[in-house]
Design an enzyme around this catalytic site. Structure first.
Site, PDB file in Angstrom:
ATOM      1  N   CYS A  33       0.835  -1.190   0.000  1.00 18.52           N
ATOM      2  CA  CYS A  33       0.000   0.000   0.000  1.00 18.52           C
ATOM      3  C   CYS A  33       0.874   1.245   0.000  1.00 18.52           C
ATOM      4  O   CYS A  33       2.103   1.171   0.013  1.00 18.52           O
ATOM      5  CB  CYS A  33      -0.936   0.013   1.211  1.00 18.52           C
ATOM      6  SG  CYS A  33      -0.056   0.135   2.784  1.00 18.52           S
ATOM      7  N   CYS A  36       3.391   1.657   2.796  1.00 18.48           N
ATOM      8  CA  CYS A  36       4.624   0.891   2.572  1.00 18.48           C
ATOM      9  C   CYS A  36       5.604   1.703   1.741  1.00 18.48           C
ATOM     10  O   CYS A  36       6.810   1.724   2.010  1.00 18.48           O
ATOM     11  CB  CYS A  36       4.315  -0.432   1.864  1.00 18.48           C
ATOM     12  SG  CYS A  36       3.242  -1.558   2.779  1.00 18.48           S
ATOM     13  N   ASP A 447      -3.164  13.160 -29.843  1.00 14.28           N
ATOM     14  CA  ASP A 447      -2.312  12.970 -31.009  1.00 14.28           C
ATOM     15  C   ASP A 447      -3.201  13.118 -32.245  1.00 14.28           C
ATOM     16  O   ASP A 447      -4.401  12.842 -32.178  1.00 14.28           O
ATOM     17  CB  ASP A 447      -1.667  11.589 -30.973  1.00 14.28           C
ATOM     18  CG  ASP A 447      -0.934  11.260 -32.255  1.00 14.28           C
ATOM     19  OD1 ASP A 447      -0.023  12.013 -32.623  1.00 14.28           O
ATOM     20  OD2 ASP A 447      -1.297  10.251 -32.894  1.00 14.28           O
ATOM     21  N   ASP A 659      -2.133   6.747 -30.234  1.00 11.60           N
ATOM     22  CA  ASP A 659      -2.241   5.390 -30.772  1.00 11.60           C
ATOM     23  C   ASP A 659      -0.918   4.832 -31.269  1.00 11.60           C
ATOM     24  O   ASP A 659      -0.831   3.659 -31.590  1.00 11.60           O
ATOM     25  CB  ASP A 659      -3.239   5.353 -31.928  1.00 11.60           C
ATOM     26  CG  ASP A 659      -2.671   6.000 -33.192  1.00 11.60           C
ATOM     27  OD1 ASP A 659      -2.025   7.059 -33.070  1.00 11.60           O
ATOM     28  OD2 ASP A 659      -2.862   5.438 -34.286  1.00 11.60           O
TER      29      ASP A 659
END
Length: 777
Positions: A33, A36, A447, A659
């Protein structure tokens, strides 16, 4: 153990902190988590000489930077690993390539097996509760409940005990500690009630609550493990672009002396042969031959680029139909492909902008619950006049009501419902953090090629010379192009739309220039205006340029179109027959998507490598306003991520939609990466959200379902804590015994799940228009 740490100089353009001159990456196991992450970062930053440490939970790695004058620099790798181990975590070697993929797959399978075991053991405990709602009473004997729940509690739940223990050692709390405390209280109370109930009575037990909570939380961990496996897929896909072997000319001249050598052995100045259809092994300069190179992996543009002697080529790009010899100019980390890989790695190494809400609350909630439970037991035993067993019963009731059943269900149920509804409409959410950030997006960067546009050229204009029939000119062009796989040839064939004529004979392709052949006994050529000029075909005003061509050429060039000329040979003179213009077209729904995003109050920008005039012409067709700064033109591939960061600096989260491979660094650098499913695998791996149909209209829909899902998560967390806040005081006062505490837990779980299920009814705003893009398959 120094070999477990991969250390090296920072990759090109890596952002080192001020005063830091060294950098390394370290694998870390055992993190669960955000707390941590914070503990590991604190431990690493306390090592003498370290200037900065950033831990990535998704990839389970830490990036550490240090000063050159750090004392005991030679001992630094060991000191870093010792710091990680002392913090309660496991320093690991950094795997790569096939080993990394194999380890990730094994981890996912192992976690999935644990979830399956938990589901099998928990089902007999849950089914009687479901049957009870229909008036059927099927109670599992207490012994069998114990035998089913105990392996779940201490087998599947072992990781929560370990993580909770680490949290306690560091003086903090996390979700794992909540799960460990709450489920242990439910399991322990069940055991206590079972042992203290006469044999002829059936006590109310809480084994099913403990088992179900652990199983569901482990299900969430399994989903996280699957997402983590995808974080390195973008790097592997990029690395796969570089061919493993190169055809080396040892003497630089004679092809009969050709040797196949590993690409890693190439040196600057070497000459290599690249055959037709092969990938170029390294950055270099063409020294012999002529060809066309597919550089879409860098530029995203669909048209091959003509290459001749003296032109630069990039490693990883695809050679066309001509063999060339290349002199290597850059290798290793200095190559363009490796720089793109480094950009993706750096972007993925940055910390997520949003910390998990549950972990932040748990850090405060856990100590309070423990203190309240202890205080309850002590006060009932001293002031309340209760005996020891009754005092313990009230204290355990506090822990049972505080068991994070609803808290554990709040996030996964909303995420599963939201992502399931999104997937049904073509939106794949692969990163739950993308959901958290998407609802904060203030700017959407697109894009151009393949994202807002179709991504391949179309014949948009055909201007015949005076006296030439337009249909006859197109038919002739089709006959010339029938044997070619060039994108412009495909555009010509697509524009014909009728029965194909007889193909041209004696065709000859001139790489980078055009094609020449014979149709009905006439020699014809179709190619670039530059080639026509070399052939002597008059294309200058006042020197044979057909009437009307000058304004047509200027108009199409201003719009960013690619021009080609069809000419025929009359004796030794070439005569123009037709002017052809090819251009990309906006995707259906692209303009509507931009308008919808703007209506939602979001900023929109288009990023393109095209010249500014061409980019702005396309932007206006899409409804964008270049004068308002909504167009970023002439952007090199490696600079797209920098453009995204510049927009981030202006305020608010930025979503990047792309893409191509060249979009991967920008997708990783953006707060939210959205990839078109019709694009490359690299783009989809680098993005947290993928639009399976590549439809721009799904972009506002993706942001909408993200916002709704996060809103449901917050509502669920609110109601989960309302039950706890109301129930804990009642349990502490003795009003709620464990039986009613269990009922309250069940009620909170039902409300959370019911609230999340409303997301399954979600539909995109333009569901009809979107559904028309679904393939019949």
């Amino acid at each position: 153990m120094a070999d477990e740490l991969t250390s090296a100089a920072a990759p090109p353009d890596a952002p080192l902190e001020a005063g830091a001159t060294g950098q390394c990456d370290l694998g870390i196991g055992g993190m669960t988590c955000a707390s941590c992450v914070a503990r590991v970062e604190r431990a690493l930053q306390r090592v003498p000489g370290v200037t900065h440490a950033s831990v990535n939970l998704a990839t389970e790695t830490a990036r550490v930077q240090w000063r050159a004058d750090a004392a005991h620099a030679a001992e630094l790798p060991a000191r870093l690993q010792r710091a990680v181990r002392d913090a309660g975590y496991e320093p690991r070697p950094l795997a790569s390539g096939d080993d990394d993929e194999a380890q990730a797959r094994r981890a996912v399978r192992r976690e999935g097996a644990w979830v399956l075991v938990g589901a099998v053991l928990s089902a007999p405990l849950v089914l009687p509760m479901i049957a009870m709602a229909f008036g059927v009473h099927l109670m599992v004997p207490a012994l069998w409940q114990f035998l089913l729940a105990t392996p779940v509690q201490f087998g599947l739940g072992a990781r929560f005990y370990r993580a909770g223990w680490h949290a306690l050692r560091s003086g903090s709390g996390n979700m794992e500690l909540l799960v460990a405390l709450g489920t242990t209280a439910a399991w322990g109370m069940s055991v206590w009630l079972w042992w203290h109930t006469p044999p002829d009575e059936m006590p109310h037990l809480y084994f099913e609550a403990a088992a179900v909570v652990i199983t569901l939380v482990r299900l969430g961990k399994w989903l996280e493990a699957r997402a983590k496996r995808r974080t390195t897929a973008a790097i592997r896909a990029l690395q796969a672009l570089q061919p493993p072997m190169a055809h080396l000319l040892p003497d630089g001249v004679r092809r009969e002396s050709l040797q196949d050598v590993p690409v890693a052995e190439l040196l600057p100045g070497d000459r290599v042969l690249v055959r037709a259809g092969e990938r170029i092994p390294a950055d270099g300069i063409v020294v012999q031959g002529r060809t066309q190179v597919d550089e879409s992996m860098l530029t995203g543009e669909p048209l091959p680029v003509a290459k001749a002697v003296g032109d630069a080529v990039t490693g990883g790009s695809l050679n066309g139909d001509g063999a060339i010899e290349v002199r290597v100019t850059a290798i290793g980390a200095q190559s363009v492909l490796q720089r793109i890989i480094a950009l993706v790695q750096d972007a993925q190494a940055h910390k997520a902008p949003v910390q998990r809400l549950v972990d932040r609350v748990a850090a405060v909630f856990v100590p309070i619950v423990v203190l309240v439970a202890l205080a309850t037991g002590v006060l009932w035993a001293t002031v309340g006049g209760a005996d020891g067993e009754q005092a313990v019963l009230h204290a355990v009731a506090v822990l049972v009501i505080a068991c994070p059943c609803a808290l554990g269900l709040a996030t996964p149920t909303a995420i599963m419902a939201g992502t399931g509804a999104a997937a049904r409409h073509g939106i794949l959410v692969k990163d739950t953090e993308a959901l958290e950030v998407a609802q904060r997006v203030r700017t959407v960067a697109f894009d151009k090629t393949g994202t807002l546009t179709v991504g391949h050229p179309r014949l948009v204009a055909l201007v015949p010379a005076p006296g030439v029939d337009e249909a006859a000119a197109l038919r002739t062009a089709v006959a010339l192009q029938m044997g070619s796989s060039h994108p412009l040839a495909k555009a010509v064939l697509a524009a014909w739309g009728e029965a194909l004529p007889a193909p041209a004979t004696d065709t000859q392709t001139v790489p980078g220039r055009g094609v020449q052949g014979t149709v009905d006994g006439v020699t014809l050529a179709l190619g670039s205006p530059g080639w026509m000029a070399d052939l002597g075909c008059p294309l200058q005003p006042g020197a044979g340029l057909p009437d009307g061509w000058a304004p047509a050429m200027a108009e199409q060039q201003a719009a960013g179109a690619t021009l080609a000329v069809l000419a025929w040979q009359q004796g030794d003179v070439w005569r123009p027959l037709a002017l052809l213009a090819f251009a990309d077209e906006p995707k259906p729904g692209a303009a509507q998507a931009i308008a919808e995003l703007r209506a939602r109050g979001l900023g929109v920008v288009m990023i393109s490598g095209d010249q500014r005039a061409a980019a702005e012409a396309m932007a206006r067709r899409l409804g964008l306003r270049p004068e308002a700064g909504e167009v970023e033109a002439e952007v090199m591939p490696a600079d797209k991520a920098a453009v995204v960061r510049r927009w981030q600096a202006r305020g608010g989260a930025v979503a990047m939609v792309g893409d191509g491979i060249n979009d991967a660094p920008a997708l990783a650098a953006a707060d939210v990466g959205i990839a078109m499913g019709s694009g490359t695998d690299v783009a989809m791996h680098a993005a947290g959200i993928t639009l399976l149909r590549g439809d721009p209209a799904l972009v506002p829909a993706a942001l909408d379902i993200s916002a709704r899902t996060v809103r449901k998560i917050r509502q669920n967390l609110f109601w989960a804590f309302v039950y706890n806040v109301a129930g804990i005081p009642l349990a502490a006062l003795g009003v709620l015994d464990p039986v009613f505490a269990g009922a309250a837990m069940a009620a909170s779980s039902v409300s959370v799940v019911s609230n999340a299920l409303w997301l399954t009814r979600w539909r995109p705003a333009h569901v009809t228009a979107i559904s028309q893009t679904v393939s019949p398959s």
